[in-house]
Design a protein around this motif. Structure first.
Motif, PDB file in Angstrom:
ATOM      1  N   ARG A   1     -84.343-105.678 -30.647  1.00  8.63           N
ATOM      2  CA  ARG A   1     -83.288-104.941 -31.357  1.00  8.63           C
ATOM      3  C   ARG A   1     -83.716-104.651 -32.794  1.00  8.63           C
ATOM      4  O   ARG A   1     -83.494-103.558 -33.304  1.00  8.63           O
ATOM      5  CB  ARG A   1     -81.990-105.737 -31.361  1.00  8.63           C
TER       6      ARG A   1
ATOM      7  N   ARG B   1     -86.212-101.789 -32.790  1.00  5.23           N
ATOM      8  CA  ARG B   1     -85.568-100.485 -32.552  1.00  5.23           C
ATOM      9  C   ARG B   1     -84.866 -99.982 -33.801  1.00  5.23           C
ATOM     10  O   ARG B   1     -84.990 -98.820 -34.175  1.00  5.23           O
ATOM     11  CB  ARG B   1     -84.562-100.581 -31.406  1.00  5.23           C
TER      12      ARG B   1
ATOM     13  N   ASP C   1     -75.134 -98.957 -32.756  1.00  2.88           N
ATOM     14  CA  ASP C   1     -75.338 -98.403 -31.409  1.00  2.88           C
ATOM     15  C   ASP C   1     -76.773 -98.609 -30.949  1.00  2.88           C
ATOM     16  O   ASP C   1     -77.024 -98.933 -29.787  1.00  2.88           O
ATOM     17  CB  ASP C   1     -75.001 -96.911 -31.379  1.00  2.88           C
TER      18      ASP C   1
ATOM     19  N   ALA D   1     -77.206-101.963 -29.856  1.00  4.38           N
ATOM     20  CA  ALA D   1     -76.286-102.300 -28.760  1.00  4.38           C
ATOM     21  C   ALA D   1     -75.358-103.453 -29.144  1.00  4.38           C
ATOM     22  O   ALA D   1     -75.248-104.462 -28.447  1.00  4.38           O
ATOM     23  CB  ALA D   1     -77.050-102.612 -27.481  1.00  4.38           C
ATOM     24  N   ALA D   2     -74.708-103.284 -30.293  1.00  6.36           N
ATOM     25  CA  ALA D   2     -73.785-104.308 -30.780  1.00  6.36           C
ATOM     26  C   ALA D   2     -72.623-103.627 -31.499  1.00  6.36           C
ATOM     27  O   ALA D   2     -72.715-102.455 -31.866  1.00  6.36           O
ATOM     28  CB  ALA D   2     -74.502-105.255 -31.746  1.00  6.36           C
ATOM     29  N   SER D   3     -71.547-104.352 -31.711  1.00  2.63           N
ATOM     30  CA  SER D   3     -70.442-103.811 -32.504  1.00  2.63           C
ATOM     31  C   SER D   3     -70.891-103.715 -33.955  1.00  2.63           C
ATOM     32  O   SER D   3     -71.856-104.374 -34.361  1.00  2.63           O
ATOM     33  CB  SER D   3     -69.214-104.713 -32.404  1.00  2.63           C
TER      34      SER D   3
END
Length: 100
Positions: free
Chosen positions: A28, A31, A51, A54-56
């Motif tokens: 992550r 990225r 986004d 891939a997390a809030s």
């Protein structure tokens, strides 16, 4: 790729924490940092970076700061400043680089 990410973090004064205290996993982080480097001339939102990870937004901001030692905004700003300084040191112009 991992060495480039480590150098980016070190260049802005970020540091890796022991595994027990780390926030984002390596994939992550890679990225997000790669996206930041590819979009330096843009205004990035916390939502966009979250986004990609891939997390809030809240979780991403907290975990990124644990990982990098900076908030996402502070990290993005520091990377932009380092990039602009490198361009200026090479005799280039940052005006053409960051037109928006």
């Amino acid at each position: 790729m991992r060495n480039a990410i480590e150098r980016s973090l070190e260049a802005v004064g970020a540091f890796r924490r022991p595994k027990a205290e780390r926030g984002l996993d390596a994939q992550r982080t890679e990225r997000v940092v790669a996206y930041i480097h590819a979009h330096l001339a843009e205004d990035l939102s916390l939502g966009t970076l979250a986004d990609i990870a891939a997390a809030s937004r809240f979780h991403f901001a907290r975990m990124f700061e644990l990982t990098a030692g900076f908030t996402p905004h502070a990290f993005f700003t520091a990377v932009r400043i380092n990039h602009a300084a490198a361009i200026l040191l090479c005799g280039g112009s940052v005006a053409s680089e960051y037109r928006g």
